[in-house]
Each structure stands twice: as structure tokens, then as C-alpha cells.
Design a protein around this motif. Structure first.
Motif, PDB file in Angstrom:
ATOM      1  N   ASP A  50      -1.393   2.655  -9.855  1.00  0.00           N
ATOM      2  CA  ASP A  50      -1.913   1.403  -9.301  1.00  0.00           C
ATOM      3  C   ASP A  50      -3.432   1.420  -9.275  1.00  0.00           C
ATOM      4  N   GLY A  57      -9.428  -9.009  -3.354  1.00  0.00           N
ATOM      5  CA  GLY A  57      -8.171  -9.313  -2.649  1.00  0.00           C
ATOM      6  C   GLY A  57      -7.600  -8.039  -2.082  1.00  0.00           C
ATOM      7  N   GLY A  59      -4.926  -5.064  -1.070  1.00  0.00           N
ATOM      8  CA  GLY A  59      -3.869  -4.264  -1.698  1.00  0.00           C
ATOM      9  C   GLY A  59      -4.169  -3.811  -3.116  1.00  0.00           C
ATOM     10  N   VAL A  61      -2.547  -3.073  -7.231  1.00  0.00           N
ATOM     11  CA  VAL A  61      -1.668  -3.712  -8.213  1.00  0.00           C
ATOM     12  C   VAL A  61      -1.116  -2.642  -9.151  1.00  0.00           C
ATOM     13  N   SER A  84      10.568 -10.320  -7.901  1.00  0.00           N
ATOM     14  CA  SER A  84       9.328 -10.816  -7.287  1.00  0.00           C
ATOM     15  C   SER A  84       9.643 -11.974  -6.359  1.00  0.00           C
ATOM     16  N   TYR A 111       3.468  -2.321  -3.819  1.00  0.00           N
ATOM     17  CA  TYR A 111       2.102  -2.757  -3.460  1.00  0.00           C
ATOM     18  C   TYR A 111       2.038  -4.285  -3.475  1.00  0.00           C
ATOM     19  N   GLU A 112       0.958  -4.858  -4.083  1.00  0.00           N
ATOM     20  CA  GLU A 112       0.846  -6.319  -4.117  1.00  0.00           C
ATOM     21  C   GLU A 112       1.634  -6.917  -5.272  1.00  0.00           C
ATOM     22  N   ASN A 135       8.984  -4.789   1.006  1.00  0.00           N
ATOM     23  CA  ASN A 135       7.953  -3.813   0.631  1.00  0.00           C
ATOM     24  C   ASN A 135       7.969  -3.525  -0.854  1.00  0.00           C
TER      25      ASN A 135
END
Ligand SMILES: C[S@@+](CC[C@H](N)C(=O)[O-])C[C@H]1O[C@@H](n2cnc3c(N)ncnc32)[C@H](O)[C@@H]1O
Length: 424
Positions: A50, A57, A59, A61, A84, A111-112, A135
Motif C-alpha cells: 500500500d 486524503g 488512509g 491505497v 467494494s 485500507y481505503e 474493514n
């Protein structure tokens, strides 16, 4: 069927796939699971999967290269799903379609979420399991695995069991009971003990309809309801939200084609058609507003003719609709009349083809606790003073297009339907 699960946490699945029916189905060779961890496809010593989002922004990715390499381990023509909350809602209908696939790939985000370019690189079906945020995609993937697997031939001991499940026929399933027949005074419904097959079937259908109406009324729009179903639903207690909704048609102050404030004449069609809409949807009332005394007289004569005169017996349906109509000189008088009936002043909602600030759904919510008066205009629309007086302006009906020149009768019908929908 083989499920390829792309996840940073393969251990998450250990107990879920090793008990109950999923375990049996694995042992029978009906389903197979292959785990692919993107972390195994990283190239740095920290096994990084990640990174920070471009543009800032909160968090982190999930990076593209490890996910791409992980996906390359799956069959080329496999059905690839990205879990998603931004996806289309997964459903029983979708499960039925997916049950025909041979290889299904489930990509679990963390994560995001994942780098959006993965969707461009592969043809991914983006699916959500509900309007909430988890999560990670692992529990969502488990949902999908279970829903699909139980539809596979040989998964269940009796195929019928899933054919009676909730959603299989678009509505919710009836309640179940088992021994003992009575427990602490709570009894099993008598009909289930009767052995009368057709009566039991009827009871099950009616209970399904009842539970669906109570918990998921929107599902009733999806399903086919026969005459017997509709008759049964009509008899159930329902929320009469329509009773709190009132309509008024203003003939003054409205705009003429030069945008000047003017007065229009009453129109027979507007009186009849909007009263019929009001009656169909069970509205509280429909008020014709004109300051002109001769027009008021004319309206009253017309209403008398249909509700008390010779036509009242010839066309009782029309009489019922026109009984909802009252005549008033101005908007304040309408507000007073509603206040008198309900004990509360109505929320004033103006209609306009151009502007709007309140949604149909919000108005439906208002109806749960207050009377609402929808103000309709004749001519070229309501004058500014009315728009200013209103508490809200309803969003225009435009169906995503530029053209929205509807007659006030059509606009009234569509708005009422969008606010109230079906009686559930
Ligand atoms: C914390 S969530 C990311 C949420 C994301 N920031 C958003 O608001 O759309 C992390 C991952 O959990 C999974 N996830 C979360 N909620 C989900 C849902 N309702 N359905 C399917 N997957 C979900 C997805 O794989 C997602 O990438």
C-alpha cells in the motif's frame, strides 16, 4: 466451481470454510478455494502493498503492481469480482447468475481501497454486499461464496430448500416452526398442524407477503402479485401517509407568458383529473384557489353537480373523487382550512419546473409527522411571492433530460406517485 480469493489475510477464511455445509461441499469436490496473497507479489524487502493516495486524503491505497501480478495467477476467462462499497448491490438474483460460472475471482480490498486503475486494466464486476463500510473485502467475499455455493447442484440435501428461501421469488420467506407444538403458552399456528396442503400453502404465501410488507415493502414492487395477493395486502393495516398530503391548484398569483403576475381561469380537466389522483392515493384534500368570485361560484356549481346533483348517482366514483375538492380565495385560506382539520399548519411546498431543494423522499418523511401542502401553479407557473412564502420548493420532474414541459395534471400525478409510491 473454483473461487480464487485475492486477499492480504487468507487466514481470515480458515474457520468459515472449514465448518458446516461449506466444508462438506469442499470435501465432495463441489467447490475449491485458491488463495492468492498480493504480498507474495511485491518486489521490495518490506513486501509493501500500500501507499499514500495521490491528491491527498486519509488512509492508504492498495498498490497496482502486486494486485496485477496476483490477478495474473487466475484463469484468463474467470469471472472477476472486486468487493467494494461503491459497487452494485449483490443480490440473490446475482448469486443465481454467478452460480453458472466455473471460476470466480474475489478481490478483497483493505485500507481505503485499491488503485482504481485495476478496474481499467481488467474487466471487473464491482460488487457491494450492503450500504455500510467494512474493514476489508474478506467478510463480503464470504457472503458471496456462501450465497453462490448453496445454489450449486448437490450443495443442499434438498434442492427445494433454497427455492423457498427469501428473495428466491423476490419476497421474504414465511416463518418456520418446529416441535414442541406449545412452549410456555406460545403455540404453533393451527393451520400448520392441519395437514391441509392447500391451506398451508396459502398461509405460507400470505405470511411471506405480510413479512415483506412489514420489513422490506420495496420488494413488493419487484415481484408478481396476483389478484389474491393484492386483495390480501389491501386488508393488512397500512400506513396512510397520503392522508397528510394536500394539493392546491393556484389560479392566482401565477405568471403569464410575459412573466407578469396574472389570474387564470379554472379548467375542468384540472379539477377532475387532480381530484381523481387525490382519491386514488388517499390524499387529505385538494383545494382550488381563485380570487374571482364568479369562478368560485362556477367551481362550486360544478362540484355540486357531480357530488350532489344528478351525476352523483350516475358516476359514484367521480363523486367520491370530487368530494375531496374545496374552493378557496387564496393560499392563506387553504392553510387555515388544513389547520382546522389537522390541528397543525401544513408545511408549504411549492412546485416549479426550474428550481428545487427538497427531494420526494424527504417529503415522504415529513408526512409521517405533519400535514404537507403541495402548491401547484397554473399558467406559466407560481408567482415569486408564493415561491418565497413556501417552506421548500420541490425538486423538478425532469427524468435527467432538458425537456420537462408537463401539464399541471401530469406533474401532480407524477409528484404524488414519487412521494407516496405504492401504498406500502
Ligand atoms: C474500509 S473499506 C474502504 C472504503 C472506501 N474508502 C469507501 O468509502 O468506498 C476497505 C475495503 O473493504 C471492502 N468493503 C468495505 N465495505 C464493503 C461492502 N459494503 N461491500 C463490499 N466490500 C466492502 C472493500 O474491498 C474495500 O476496498
Amino acid at each position: 466451481m473454483t473461487f480464487y480469493i485475492i486477499t492480504l489475510f487468507p487466514e481470515y477464511f480458515a474457520s468459515a470454510l472449514n465448518c458446516g455445509q461449506l466444508k462438506k461441499a469442499r470435501e465432495k469436490g463441489l467447490i475449491k478455494f485458491i488463495f492468492i496473497n498480493p504480498r507474495d507479489f511485491t518486489e521490495d524487502k518490506h513486501k509493501t502493498v500500500d501507499d499514500k493516495p495521490y491528491g491527498g486524503g486519509a488512509g492508504m491505497v492498495m498498490m497496482l503492481p502486486p494486485l496485477d501480478r496476483a490477478l495474473q495467477q487466475t484463469p484468463q476467462n474467470s469471472y472477476k469480482i472486486l468487493l467494494s462499497p461503491k459497487g452494485k448491490l449483490f443480490s440473490q438474483e446475482k448469486a443465481k447468475i454467478l452460480a453458472k460460472q466455473k471460476d470466480i475471482v474475489l478481490i478483497c480490498g483493505r485500507y481505503e481501497g485499491i488503485d482504481a486503475r485495476l478496474e481499467e486494466m481488467y474487466s471487473l464486476d464491482v460488487l457491494s454486499v450492503g450500504d455500510y463500510v467494512l474493514n476489508g473485502g474478506e467478510s463480503a467475499a464470504l457472503n458471496i461464496i456462501e450465497a453462490i455455493s448453496r445454489l450449486l447442484p448437490g450443495f443442499m440435501s434438498k434442492e427445494e430448500s433454497f427455492k423457498e428461501d427469501s428473495f428466491f421469488n423476490d419476497i421474504l420467506e414465511y416463518p418456520h416452526y418446529t416441535r414442541p407444538e406449545e412452549y410456555k403458552g406460545y403455540k404453533v399456528p393451527q393451520v400448520l398442524l392441519s395437514g391441509h396442503h392447500s391451506k398451508i400453502l396459502k398461509w405460507k404465501r400470505q405470511k411471506s407477503l405480510e413479512i415483506t410488507l412489514k420489513n422490506r415493502p420495496e420488494l413488493l414492487i419487484k415481484t408478481y402479485l396476483n389478484q389474491e395477493d393484492r386483495e390480501f395486502l389491501k386488508k393488512l393495516p397500512k400506513r396512510e401517509l397520503g392522508k397528510n398530503l394536500y394539493l392546491t391548484l393556484l389560479h392566482y398569483p401565477v405568471l403569464d407568458k410575459f412573466k407578469k403576475v396574472s389570474t387564470t381561469s379554472l379548467t375542468n380537466l384540472d379539477i377532475h383529473d387532480i381530484s381523481r389522483v387525490s382519491c386514488t392515493y388517499g390524499l387529505g384534500g385538494y383545494f382550488l384557489v381563485t380570487p374571482l368570485q364568479d369562478q368560485q361560484k362556477l367551481a362550486k356549481r360544478l362540484l355540486e353537480h357531480w357530488t350532489k346533483g344528478p351525476s352523483s348517482k350516475l358516476n359514484t366514483d367521480r363523486a367520491r373523487a370530487l368530494e375531496l375538492v374545496e374552493v378557496a380565495a387564496n393560499l392563506d385560506e387553504v392553510v387555515e382550512k388544513i389547520k382546522l382539520k389537522t390541528g397543525q399548519p401544513p408545511v408549504l411546498i411549492a412546485t416549479s419546473a426550474r428550481e428545487g431543494e427538497i427531494s420526494f423522499l424527504k417529503i415522504r418523511k415529513l408526512l409521517e409527522s405533519k400535514p404537507v401542502l403541495l402548491i401547484l401553479g397554473t399558467g406559466h407557473g407560481l408567482a415569486k411571492e408564493i415561491l418565497k412564502k413556501a417552506d421548500f420548493i420541490i425538486q423538478p420532474i425532469c427524468f435527467g433530460r432538458k425537456y420537462n414541459h408537463l401539464s399541471v395534471r401530469s406533474a401532480a400525478a407524477i409528484m404524488v406517485d414519487r412521494i407516496l409510491g405504492e401504498f406500502w
